[in-house]
Design a protein around this motif. Structure first.
Motif, PDB file in Angstrom:
ATOM      1  N   TYR A  96       0.867  -1.177   0.000  1.00 16.24           N
ATOM      2  CA  TYR A  96       0.000   0.000   0.000  1.00 16.24           C
ATOM      3  C   TYR A  96       0.904   1.227   0.000  1.00 16.24           C
ATOM      4  O   TYR A  96       1.838   1.313   0.804  1.00 16.24           O
ATOM      5  CB  TYR A  96      -0.900   0.009   1.236  1.00 16.24           C
ATOM      6  CG  TYR A  96      -1.757  -1.231   1.353  1.00 16.24           C
ATOM      7  CD1 TYR A  96      -2.989  -1.318   0.714  1.00 16.24           C
ATOM      8  CD2 TYR A  96      -1.327  -2.338   2.092  1.00 16.24           C
ATOM      9  CE1 TYR A  96      -3.780  -2.457   0.818  1.00 16.24           C
ATOM     10  CE2 TYR A  96      -2.103  -3.483   2.198  1.00 16.24           C
ATOM     11  CZ  TYR A  96      -3.323  -3.537   1.556  1.00 16.24           C
ATOM     12  OH  TYR A  96      -4.094  -4.672   1.648  1.00 16.24           O
ATOM     13  N   PHE A  97       0.640   2.180  -0.912  1.00 19.81           N
ATOM     14  CA  PHE A  97       1.542   3.325  -0.997  1.00 19.81           C
ATOM     15  C   PHE A  97       0.794   4.596  -1.361  1.00 19.81           C
ATOM     16  O   PHE A  97      -0.291   4.566  -1.951  1.00 19.81           O
ATOM     17  CB  PHE A  97       2.663   3.057  -2.005  1.00 19.81           C
ATOM     18  CG  PHE A  97       2.227   2.987  -3.445  1.00 19.81           C
ATOM     19  CD1 PHE A  97       2.192   4.134  -4.242  1.00 19.81           C
ATOM     20  CD2 PHE A  97       1.877   1.776  -4.024  1.00 19.81           C
ATOM     21  CE1 PHE A  97       1.811   4.080  -5.577  1.00 19.81           C
ATOM     22  CE2 PHE A  97       1.488   1.707  -5.363  1.00 19.81           C
ATOM     23  CZ  PHE A  97       1.449   2.861  -6.139  1.00 19.81           C
ATOM     24  N   SER A  98       1.416   5.715  -1.004  1.00 19.03           N
ATOM     25  CA  SER A  98       0.908   7.039  -1.345  1.00 19.03           C
ATOM     26  C   SER A  98       1.545   7.488  -2.657  1.00 19.03           C
ATOM     27  O   SER A  98       2.766   7.436  -2.813  1.00 19.03           O
ATOM     28  CB  SER A  98       1.252   8.040  -0.232  1.00 19.03           C
ATOM     29  OG  SER A  98       1.008   9.365  -0.645  1.00 19.03           O
ATOM     30  N   HIS A  99       0.694   7.934  -3.587  1.00 22.55           N
ATOM     31  CA  HIS A  99       1.168   8.456  -4.874  1.00 22.55           C
ATOM     32  C   HIS A  99       1.226   9.975  -4.782  1.00 22.55           C
ATOM     33  O   HIS A  99       0.226  10.633  -4.501  1.00 22.55           O
ATOM     34  CB  HIS A  99       0.226   8.008  -5.989  1.00 22.55           C
ATOM     35  CG  HIS A  99       0.564   8.537  -7.345  1.00 22.55           C
ATOM     36  ND1 HIS A  99       1.862   8.697  -7.789  1.00 22.55           N
ATOM     37  CD2 HIS A  99      -0.234   8.957  -8.375  1.00 22.55           C
ATOM     38  CE1 HIS A  99       1.847   9.177  -9.020  1.00 22.55           C
ATOM     39  NE2 HIS A  99       0.596   9.354  -9.399  1.00 22.55           N
ATOM     40  N   PHE A 100       2.414  10.526  -5.024  1.00 22.01           N
ATOM     41  CA  PHE A 100       2.666  11.944  -4.771  1.00 22.01           C
ATOM     42  C   PHE A 100       1.778  12.868  -5.603  1.00 22.01           C
ATOM     43  O   PHE A 100       1.370  13.933  -5.137  1.00 22.01           O
ATOM     44  CB  PHE A 100       4.140  12.252  -5.047  1.00 22.01           C
ATOM     45  CG  PHE A 100       4.544  13.665  -4.757  1.00 22.01           C
ATOM     46  CD1 PHE A 100       4.656  14.115  -3.455  1.00 22.01           C
ATOM     47  CD2 PHE A 100       4.837  14.547  -5.783  1.00 22.01           C
ATOM     48  CE1 PHE A 100       5.037  15.420  -3.184  1.00 22.01           C
ATOM     49  CE2 PHE A 100       5.219  15.847  -5.525  1.00 22.01           C
ATOM     50  CZ  PHE A 100       5.317  16.287  -4.220  1.00 22.01           C
ATOM     51  N   ALA A 101       1.459  12.480  -6.818  1.00 27.23           N
ATOM     52  CA  ALA A 101       0.737  13.382  -7.719  1.00 27.23           C
ATOM     53  C   ALA A 101      -0.649  13.733  -7.206  1.00 27.23           C
ATOM     54  O   ALA A 101      -1.128  14.860  -7.396  1.00 27.23           O
ATOM     55  CB  ALA A 101       0.635  12.761  -9.107  1.00 27.23           C
ATOM     56  N   ASP A 102      -1.340  12.776  -6.570  1.00 27.50           N
ATOM     57  CA  ASP A 102      -2.709  13.037  -6.117  1.00 27.50           C
ATOM     58  C   ASP A 102      -2.934  12.736  -4.641  1.00 27.50           C
ATOM     59  O   ASP A 102      -4.051  12.859  -4.139  1.00 27.50           O
ATOM     60  CB  ASP A 102      -3.707  12.243  -6.965  1.00 27.50           C
ATOM     61  CG  ASP A 102      -3.433  10.741  -6.946  1.00 27.50           C
ATOM     62  OD1 ASP A 102      -2.656  10.283  -6.083  1.00 27.50           O
ATOM     63  OD2 ASP A 102      -3.998  10.027  -7.801  1.00 27.50           O
ATOM     64  N   ASN A 103      -1.877  12.308  -3.918  1.00 32.30           N
ATOM     65  CA  ASN A 103      -1.956  11.997  -2.484  1.00 32.30           C
ATOM     66  C   ASN A 103      -2.878  10.817  -2.175  1.00 32.30           C
ATOM     67  O   ASN A 103      -3.211  10.573  -1.009  1.00 32.30           O
ATOM     68  CB  ASN A 103      -2.398  13.217  -1.665  1.00 32.30           C
ATOM     69  CG  ASN A 103      -1.446  14.374  -1.779  1.00 32.30           C
ATOM     70  OD1 ASN A 103      -0.247  14.210  -1.563  1.00 32.30           O
ATOM     71  ND2 ASN A 103      -1.952  15.547  -2.135  1.00 32.30           N
ATOM     72  N   ARG A 104      -3.296  10.078  -3.180  1.00 35.68           N
ATOM     73  CA  ARG A 104      -4.181   8.935  -2.944  1.00 35.68           C
ATOM     74  C   ARG A 104      -3.366   7.701  -2.566  1.00 35.68           C
ATOM     75  O   ARG A 104      -2.242   7.504  -3.030  1.00 35.68           O
ATOM     76  CB  ARG A 104      -5.011   8.632  -4.196  1.00 35.68           C
ATOM     77  CG  ARG A 104      -5.919   9.766  -4.610  1.00 35.68           C
ATOM     78  CD  ARG A 104      -6.567   9.516  -5.970  1.00 35.68           C
ATOM     79  NE  ARG A 104      -7.588   8.472  -5.903  1.00 35.68           N
ATOM     80  CZ  ARG A 104      -8.278   8.041  -6.948  1.00 35.68           C
ATOM     81  NH1 ARG A 104      -8.053   8.556  -8.154  1.00 35.68           N
ATOM     82  NH2 ARG A 104      -9.194   7.103  -6.808  1.00 35.68           N
ATOM     83  N   LEU A 105      -3.952   6.856  -1.720  1.00 33.48           N
ATOM     84  CA  LEU A 105      -3.348   5.570  -1.425  1.00 33.48           C
ATOM     85  C   LEU A 105      -3.694   4.588  -2.536  1.00 33.48           C
ATOM     86  O   LEU A 105      -4.813   4.573  -3.052  1.00 33.48           O
ATOM     87  CB  LEU A 105      -3.843   5.031  -0.081  1.00 33.48           C
ATOM     88  CG  LEU A 105      -3.415   5.796   1.164  1.00 33.48           C
ATOM     89  CD1 LEU A 105      -3.907   5.079   2.419  1.00 33.48           C
ATOM     90  CD2 LEU A 105      -1.903   5.969   1.226  1.00 33.48           C
ATOM     91  N   HIS A 106      -2.713   3.765  -2.889  1.00 32.41           N
ATOM     92  CA  HIS A 106      -2.892   2.747  -3.908  1.00 32.41           C
ATOM     93  C   HIS A 106      -2.515   1.382  -3.342  1.00 32.41           C
ATOM     94  O   HIS A 106      -1.701   1.277  -2.422  1.00 32.41           O
ATOM     95  CB  HIS A 106      -2.029   3.040  -5.139  1.00 32.41           C
ATOM     96  CG  HIS A 106      -2.514   4.181  -5.961  1.00 32.41           C
ATOM     97  ND1 HIS A 106      -2.491   5.483  -5.510  1.00 32.41           N
ATOM     98  CD2 HIS A 106      -3.044   4.222  -7.215  1.00 32.41           C
ATOM     99  CE1 HIS A 106      -2.992   6.281  -6.454  1.00 32.41           C
ATOM    100  NE2 HIS A 106      -3.317   5.543  -7.490  1.00 32.41           N
ATOM    101  N   ARG A 107      -3.115   0.363  -3.941  1.00 27.88           N
ATOM    102  CA  ARG A 107      -2.802  -1.017  -3.571  1.00 27.88           C
ATOM    103  C   ARG A 107      -2.129  -1.698  -4.758  1.00 27.88           C
ATOM    104  O   ARG A 107      -2.564  -1.559  -5.900  1.00 27.88           O
ATOM    105  CB  ARG A 107      -4.081  -1.769  -3.197  1.00 27.88           C
ATOM    106  CG  ARG A 107      -3.864  -3.262  -2.963  1.00 27.88           C
ATOM    107  CD  ARG A 107      -5.136  -3.950  -2.543  1.00 27.88           C
ATOM    108  NE  ARG A 107      -4.905  -5.392  -2.378  1.00 27.88           N
ATOM    109  CZ  ARG A 107      -5.578  -6.162  -1.552  1.00 27.88           C
ATOM    110  NH1 ARG A 107      -6.556  -5.657  -0.811  1.00 27.88           N
ATOM    111  NH2 ARG A 107      -5.308  -7.455  -1.470  1.00 27.88           N
ATOM    112  N   LEU A 108      -1.056  -2.433  -4.455  1.00 24.00           N
ATOM    113  CA  LEU A 108      -0.342  -3.173  -5.490  1.00 24.00           C
ATOM    114  C   LEU A 108      -0.134  -4.599  -4.994  1.00 24.00           C
ATOM    115  O   LEU A 108       0.505  -4.828  -3.959  1.00 24.00           O
ATOM    116  CB  LEU A 108       1.013  -2.520  -5.778  1.00 24.00           C
ATOM    117  CG  LEU A 108       1.953  -3.299  -6.703  1.00 24.00           C
ATOM    118  CD1 LEU A 108       1.341  -3.434  -8.094  1.00 24.00           C
ATOM    119  CD2 LEU A 108       3.312  -2.623  -6.786  1.00 24.00           C
ATOM    120  N   ASP A 109      -0.709  -5.573  -5.719  1.00 19.53           N
ATOM    121  CA  ASP A 109      -0.497  -6.990  -5.422  1.00 19.53           C
ATOM    122  C   ASP A 109       0.565  -7.514  -6.379  1.00 19.53           C
ATOM    123  O   ASP A 109       0.418  -7.439  -7.602  1.00 19.53           O
ATOM    124  CB  ASP A 109      -1.803  -7.776  -5.607  1.00 19.53           C
ATOM    125  CG  ASP A 109      -2.887  -7.316  -4.648  1.00 19.53           C
ATOM    126  OD1 ASP A 109      -2.634  -7.338  -3.435  1.00 19.53           O
ATOM    127  OD2 ASP A 109      -3.968  -6.923  -5.121  1.00 19.53           O
TER     128      ASP A 109
END
Length: 657
Positions: A96-109
């Protein structure tokens, strides 16, 4: 090795193989070390990509291979507190990580050995919220982290809380609120308790923080929290749970950041290894780690002793501290698994690198380096750790790098120009890890003095508190004293002393040039020139910092006028070059631009290099090249060392040919 006689060339003009392009291409920032994966044997970290506009990408070392998990344009970075950190968490084969461009959390499996990785999927909705420092609460299907919620109009201070984020739907639930700042939510091994830190204006986290503990109720909410350590005058950092459920933390209650442990009843704190050394560091960014557990009865830790990192095994039952052999003098981050240690570490001849030490084998395995191609060792300047007397009878500390280039030597009897560096923070610390940016100067015949002035961390709270109410005085005096000490020791040319600094170090630079007559030229990187303007434009995290560094309001007003270089440009007659990111939210561009305009009006040689798309610190490769070449050109022009036929990378106002 060459057998040819060295070329004779004046200091500051030596030809060097360490070009600005090599500095930009060769230095890969590395940060945010984590362990995880299906069996816990994978190592994760962030690498900066200067060639990709400075984005941070997530790398994983799995088995014998290293792979990149976050393809462009994903930028794993948080903007909580503006300085960020703690931008991702690992749970098995999910990140789970924060994407700098939009500050949204993302999930990566991600799959263990499958080259075809799925794309990250957004977990939270877009908005004004930012996230950092999260842990996975697997039993309840959620993340727990710090949320910073900004207002719709962008005005007023954002609200900081401990927040849960649903893994299935991204729903946000506030768990703890009311304090100005939160950090370090840490879930107990049984998942039944949560520890975290808070602090309030006007304190910074290295002044005073509070450690809280609360039981997690059946509905996922927190029961009434209990303060277990810390307060107004005690700085707590890095709370962690041992495998058997005992809460550990670092406190400076003794005057030094030492390790402590709560009892089994979660009452009373026991010092595990009292000593005059620092087992913690200031909370500028989230997710810092300086110790971890090999088992319930063994802690692996790093501590700072007189500015140098040590690695050790601590046995809490006896308080015994055993050294672990390693080649490093800076250990920036440390993570511990039952079978090995992973570190981001470096030393005087070692760039920052990712290293693994296996408990069953001897030696260090290097998994990644921040510099792919190192200069020849006999071209490297290895620093001396020096101490010298400063004002009011105190002793200051610094690393001195002498000029070094195997193919060149200076004329007999000449002495080098020396660049004195005032680090940022100012509650920061300079280290002696190999940096190409330093060797860029020493290989050209400049000496470099990197100063840990009074106020720096790594030397205990009393040394750190030397700057309390004295910013712009103690730091400046220690830089001035360091330059004079080198002249007295015959290591520097008194007529070619330079001072440079970034951010808070920029204020030190400007004050040294304005209020003292030692340095002949200076360089400010996004430096502070107007203390009142800094307060007016600052972000929440640092908005009351000057109450500690200068004085609380309203007493600070007179001192602001007295110490702000912008109010004393009539005293500044030394040439200067300014570098400024136009997107800087920490020290806005007008801080530099006011000084540039004032120096232009007074006829003092001055150059200004504004950089589009850069914030507080420069990440883009082309801008790293541009700033280094411009700074070198500026010094050479001022000291009459330039090649008249060379192309000018910058324009210098008020300088005659």
């Amino acid at each position: 090795m060459t057998s040819e006689a060295p070329t004779i060339a004046e200091y500051g003009t030596w030809p060097s193989t360490i070009s600005a392009e090599r500095v930009a291409a060769g230095a890969t920032p590395m940060s945010s070390l984590m362990l995880g994966g299906a069996d816990g044997g994978d190592i994760f970290w962030l690498a900066g990509r200067a060639a990709e506009a400075g984005r941070n990408t997530l790398l994983r070392h799995h088995g014998a291979a290293t792979d990149e998990l976050t393809p462009a344009p994903f930028n794993v970075r948080s903007r909580v507190h503006e300085y960020g950190g703690g931008a991702y968490a690992v749970d098995g084969e999910t990140v789970y990580f924060s994407h700098f461009a939009d500050n949204r959390l993302h999930r990566l499996d991600f799959a263990g050995d499958d080259d075809a990785q799925p794309a990250p999927v957004a977990l939270t909705a877009g908005g004004k919220q930012r996230f950092a420092d999260f842990v996975v609460d697997r039993a309840r299907g959620r993340l727990i982290g710090v949320r910073e919620l900004h207002g719709e109009d962008g005005h007023g201070e954002p609200s900081n809380t401990i927040c849960a984020i649903g893994i299935a739907d991204g729903a946000e639930t506030v768990l703890a609120q009311g304090a100005d700042f939160y950090s370090s939510p840490r879930l107990s091994p049984d998942g039944r308790a949560l520890a975290w830190l808070t602090w309030d204006h006007p304190r910074m986290p290295w002044e005073g923080t509070t450690l809280w503990l609360a039981q997690i109720q059946d509905d996922g909410a927190l029961a009434a929290p209990v303060r277990v350590a810390g307060g107004v005058d005690e700085s707590i950092c890095q709370p962690e749970w041992s495998p058997n459920g005992l809460l550990h933390f670092v406190s400076d209650r003794s005057g030094w950041w030492n390790l402590y442990r709560l009892g089994a009843d979660r009452q009373g704190a026991e010092a595990l290894c009292p000593m005059e050394a620092e087992f913690g560091s200031p909370h500028w960014t989230f997710g810092n780690s300086m110790y971890g557990f090999r088992s319930a009865s063994e802690i692996i830790c790093t501590y700072i002793d007189k500015g140098v990192s040590r690695l050790a095994r601590l046995l809490p039952a006896s308080g015994k501290l055993e050294a672990i052999a390693n080649p490093y003098e800076e250990i920036r981050e440390l993570r511990v698994a039952p079978g090995y240690i992973a570190m981001l570490a470096g030393g005087p001849s070692i760039p920052l690198e990712l290293a693994r030490i296996d408990f069953t084998e001897e030696g260090v395995e290097i998994l990644a380096q921040s510099i792919a191609e190192l200069p020849d060792e006999d071209n490297l300047s290895i620093p001396d750790n020096i101490s010298y007397p400063s004002a009011d009878g105190r002793t200051s500390h610094a690393f001195f790098y002498a000029p070094r280039n195997r193919d060149v030597r200076a004329p007999e009897g000449s002495k080098p120009p020396v660049i004195v560096i005032s680090h940022g923070g100012p509650t920061g610390m300079t280290v002696n890890t190999l940096k190409l940016a330093t060797q860029y100067w020493t290989s050209r015949g400049f000496g470099v003095l990197d100063v840990n002035y009074g106020g720096s961390t790594g030397f205990g709270r009393a040394y750190r508190d030397l700057l309390k109410g004295q910013w712009g005085i103690v730091d400046v005096e220690d830089c001035v004293a360091g330059a004079r000490a080198l002249v007295e020791r015959g290591l520097a040319d008194n007529d070619r002393l330079i001072i440079r600094g970034g951010s808070a170090g920029g204020l030190t630079t400007l004050c040294a040039l304005t209020f003292h007559d030692v340095f002949k030229v200076g360089a400010s990187y996004y430096g502070v020139s107007d203390l009142q303007g800094l307060d007016d434009d600052s972000h929440k995290f640092e908005s009351r910092y000057t109450a500690y560094l200068i004085a609380p309001q309203p007493q600070a007003q007179a001192l602001y006028k007295e110490r702000s270089p912008i109010n004393h440009t009539d005293k500044l007659a030394r040439p200067m070059i300014f570098f400024q990111g136009l997107d800087d939210k920490v020290v806005p561009p007008q801080q530099s631009e006011m000084m540039v305009d004032a120096l232009k009006a007074r006829g003092v040689p001055v150059a200004y290099v504004p950089l589009e798309g850069e914030g507080h610190g420069f990440r883009k490769g082309e801008n790293i090249v541009r700033t280094l070449e411009a700074e070198l050109y500026f010094y050479q022009r001022i000291f009459g060392l330039h090649d008249p036929s060379a192309a000018a990378p910058i324009h210098i106002d008020n300088l005659k040919d």
